[in-house]
Design a protein around this motif. Structure first.
Motif, PDB file in Angstrom:
ATOM      1  N   ARG A 134      27.482  90.767  93.117  1.00 25.94           N
ATOM      2  CA  ARG A 134      26.571  89.922  92.352  1.00 25.94           C
ATOM      3  C   ARG A 134      26.030  90.598  91.102  1.00 25.94           C
ATOM      4  O   ARG A 134      25.057  90.135  90.533  1.00 25.94           O
ATOM      5  CB  ARG A 134      25.422  89.414  93.213  1.00 25.94           C
ATOM      6  CG  ARG A 134      25.863  88.449  94.271  1.00 25.94           C
ATOM      7  CD  ARG A 134      24.695  87.994  95.108  1.00 25.94           C
ATOM      8  NE  ARG A 134      24.430  86.596  94.809  1.00 25.94           N
ATOM      9  CZ  ARG A 134      23.498  85.907  95.413  1.00 25.94           C
ATOM     10  NH1 ARG A 134      22.721  86.467  96.311  1.00 25.94           N
ATOM     11  NH2 ARG A 134      23.313  84.646  95.120  1.00 25.94           N
ATOM     12  N   ASN A 144      26.062  91.424  87.144  1.00 25.83           N
ATOM     13  CA  ASN A 144      26.423  90.552  86.025  1.00 25.83           C
ATOM     14  C   ASN A 144      27.876  90.779  85.609  1.00 25.83           C
ATOM     15  O   ASN A 144      28.591  89.837  85.270  1.00 25.83           O
ATOM     16  CB  ASN A 144      25.473  90.765  84.845  1.00 25.83           C
ATOM     17  CG  ASN A 144      25.595  89.651  83.837  1.00 25.83           C
ATOM     18  OD1 ASN A 144      25.506  88.474  84.182  1.00 25.83           O
ATOM     19  ND2 ASN A 144      25.827  90.018  82.590  1.00 25.83           N
ATOM     20  N   HIS A 179      27.642  72.583  91.829  1.00 31.60           N
ATOM     21  CA  HIS A 179      27.174  73.466  90.762  1.00 31.60           C
ATOM     22  C   HIS A 179      27.788  72.956  89.467  1.00 31.60           C
ATOM     23  O   HIS A 179      29.014  72.836  89.375  1.00 31.60           O
ATOM     24  CB  HIS A 179      27.624  74.914  90.994  1.00 31.60           C
ATOM     25  CG  HIS A 179      27.107  75.499  92.262  1.00 31.60           C
ATOM     26  ND1 HIS A 179      27.894  75.659  93.378  1.00 31.60           N
ATOM     27  CD2 HIS A 179      25.876  75.950  92.587  1.00 31.60           C
ATOM     28  CE1 HIS A 179      27.177  76.202  94.337  1.00 31.60           C
ATOM     29  NE2 HIS A 179      25.944  76.378  93.895  1.00 31.60           N
ATOM     30  N   TYR A 218      27.928  73.148  85.163  1.00 30.20           N
ATOM     31  CA  TYR A 218      27.623  73.767  83.873  1.00 30.20           C
ATOM     32  C   TYR A 218      27.809  72.703  82.806  1.00 30.20           C
ATOM     33  O   TYR A 218      28.834  72.014  82.782  1.00 30.20           O
ATOM     34  CB  TYR A 218      28.558  74.952  83.599  1.00 30.20           C
ATOM     35  CG  TYR A 218      28.466  75.456  82.180  1.00 30.20           C
ATOM     36  CD1 TYR A 218      27.362  76.183  81.755  1.00 30.20           C
ATOM     37  CD2 TYR A 218      29.477  75.186  81.272  1.00 30.20           C
ATOM     38  CE1 TYR A 218      27.274  76.637  80.449  1.00 30.20           C
ATOM     39  CE2 TYR A 218      29.399  75.641  79.964  1.00 30.20           C
ATOM     40  CZ  TYR A 218      28.293  76.365  79.559  1.00 30.20           C
ATOM     41  OH  TYR A 218      28.205  76.811  78.265  1.00 30.20           O
ATOM     42  N   THR A 235      30.699  82.920  84.701  1.00 29.65           N
ATOM     43  CA  THR A 235      29.627  82.531  85.607  1.00 29.65           C
ATOM     44  C   THR A 235      28.312  83.224  85.275  1.00 29.65           C
ATOM     45  O   THR A 235      27.251  82.608  85.343  1.00 29.65           O
ATOM     46  CB  THR A 235      30.026  82.847  87.065  1.00 29.65           C
ATOM     47  OG1 THR A 235      31.192  82.070  87.380  1.00 29.65           O
ATOM     48  CG2 THR A 235      28.913  82.509  88.032  1.00 29.65           C
ATOM     49  N   GLN A 282      27.444  80.693  81.924  1.00 31.09           N
ATOM     50  CA  GLN A 282      26.631  79.759  82.694  1.00 31.09           C
ATOM     51  C   GLN A 282      25.231  80.307  82.965  1.00 31.09           C
ATOM     52  O   GLN A 282      24.352  79.575  83.398  1.00 31.09           O
ATOM     53  CB  GLN A 282      27.321  79.434  84.027  1.00 31.09           C
ATOM     54  CG  GLN A 282      28.646  78.718  83.864  1.00 31.09           C
ATOM     55  CD  GLN A 282      29.187  78.253  85.192  1.00 31.09           C
ATOM     56  OE1 GLN A 282      28.465  77.631  85.986  1.00 31.09           O
ATOM     57  NE2 GLN A 282      30.445  78.546  85.453  1.00 31.09           N
ATOM     58  N   ASP A 283      25.048  81.597  82.758  1.00 28.60           N
ATOM     59  CA  ASP A 283      23.761  82.273  82.970  1.00 28.60           C
ATOM     60  C   ASP A 283      23.276  82.149  84.410  1.00 28.60           C
ATOM     61  O   ASP A 283      22.096  81.943  84.687  1.00 28.60           O
ATOM     62  CB  ASP A 283      22.702  81.763  81.986  1.00 28.60           C
ATOM     63  CG  ASP A 283      23.041  82.117  80.543  1.00 28.60           C
ATOM     64  OD1 ASP A 283      23.744  83.134  80.319  1.00 28.60           O
ATOM     65  OD2 ASP A 283      22.611  81.392  79.632  1.00 28.60           O
ATOM     66  N   ARG A 284      24.206  82.316  85.338  1.00 27.33           N
ATOM     67  CA  ARG A 284      23.877  82.265  86.762  1.00 27.33           C
ATOM     68  C   ARG A 284      23.779  83.681  87.332  1.00 27.33           C
ATOM     69  O   ARG A 284      24.399  84.604  86.820  1.00 27.33           O
ATOM     70  CB  ARG A 284      24.938  81.485  87.529  1.00 27.33           C
ATOM     71  CG  ARG A 284      25.000  80.026  87.142  1.00 27.33           C
ATOM     72  CD  ARG A 284      26.036  79.295  87.979  1.00 27.33           C
ATOM     73  NE  ARG A 284      26.179  77.926  87.555  1.00 27.33           N
ATOM     74  CZ  ARG A 284      25.425  76.917  87.997  1.00 27.33           C
ATOM     75  NH1 ARG A 284      24.477  77.143  88.881  1.00 27.33           N
ATOM     76  NH2 ARG A 284      25.636  75.688  87.564  1.00 27.33           N
ATOM     77  N   GLN A 285      23.057  83.803  88.434  1.00 29.56           N
ATOM     78  CA  GLN A 285      22.928  85.083  89.113  1.00 29.56           C
ATOM     79  C   GLN A 285      23.610  85.068  90.477  1.00 29.56           C
ATOM     80  O   GLN A 285      23.394  85.958  91.287  1.00 29.56           O
ATOM     81  CB  GLN A 285      21.454  85.457  89.234  1.00 29.56           C
ATOM     82  CG  GLN A 285      20.821  85.678  87.864  1.00 29.56           C
ATOM     83  CD  GLN A 285      19.347  86.023  87.957  1.00 29.56           C
ATOM     84  OE1 GLN A 285      18.700  85.844  88.995  1.00 29.56           O
ATOM     85  NE2 GLN A 285      18.805  86.525  86.864  1.00 29.56           N
ATOM     86  N   VAL A 340      29.832  80.961  91.652  1.00 30.77           N
ATOM     87  CA  VAL A 340      30.008  79.512  91.711  1.00 30.77           C
ATOM     88  C   VAL A 340      31.276  79.172  92.464  1.00 30.77           C
ATOM     89  O   VAL A 340      31.270  78.350  93.376  1.00 30.77           O
ATOM     90  CB  VAL A 340      30.058  78.896  90.289  1.00 30.77           C
ATOM     91  CG1 VAL A 340      30.460  77.431  90.341  1.00 30.77           C
ATOM     92  CG2 VAL A 340      28.717  79.066  89.596  1.00 30.77           C
TER      93      VAL A 340
END
Length: 168
Positions: free
Chosen positions: A58, A60, A91, A93, A110, A122-125, A128
């Motif tokens: 997880r 970046n 999910h 985007y 992602t 997508q600026d997710r942490q 997806v």
């Protein structure tokens, strides 16, 4: 008839025969080559890396190594603003202020990053795309289905587990 006119006539006949054989053989070879590939729409999902290389920690860096490529096969730029890319779990985007130039590709990562012409984030942490089985679906700004790619489902028609659908 002279020897030189016979040679010219033979050369002309040979050239015509070669052209005829080439005209018949080339389309058949081209048709065989392309028949195994899906016919692409103007804008389509051209690649997916659902399982980022390395550990799924997880970070970046790992999140950004999970991506989907969107390609514009036309000569004209396409405004992707309002278009969506989603997975089976919902999910989604939404593209914002993205113009995809003609004959170019944008990679949708992602994780978190700074959007540029060839890469958006997508600026997710969290991840997806399911590594084992999922579907990436692309819709236009009116919600109309454009393209989808699924993976992880093996069947006799798609031995590699990748399915590809396009809008008609």
């Amino acid at each position: 008839m002279s020897v030189s006119s016979s040679v010219r006539r033979l050369t002309a006949v040979t050239a015509v025969a070669a052209a005829a054989v080439g005209a018949v053989a080339l389309p058949a070879a081209a048709a065989d080559h392309h028949s195994s590939y899906p016919r692409h729409a103007a804008v389509y999902i051209s690649g997916v890396q659902a399982d980022s290389p390395g550990w799924d920690d997880r970070s970046n860096r790992s999140l950004n190594r999970e991506w989907v490529d969107i390609t514009n096969s036309t000569r004209r730029a396409v405004n992707l603003s309002g278009w969506t890319l989603s997975d089976e779990d919902g999910h989604t985007y939404t593209f914002r202020h993205v113009w995809l130039d003609g004959r170019s590709t944008v990679r949708v990562h992602t994780g978190i990053g700074r959007d540029v012409e060839s890469d958006v984030y997508q600026d997710r942490q969290a991840y997806v795309w399911d590594n084992n089985s999922d579907t990436a679906t692309l819709r236009n700004d009116h919600g109309r289905f454009i393209d989808a790619v699924s993976w992880g489902r093996l069947d006799r028609d798609h031995r590699d587990g990748h399915h590809h659908w396009h809008a008609s």
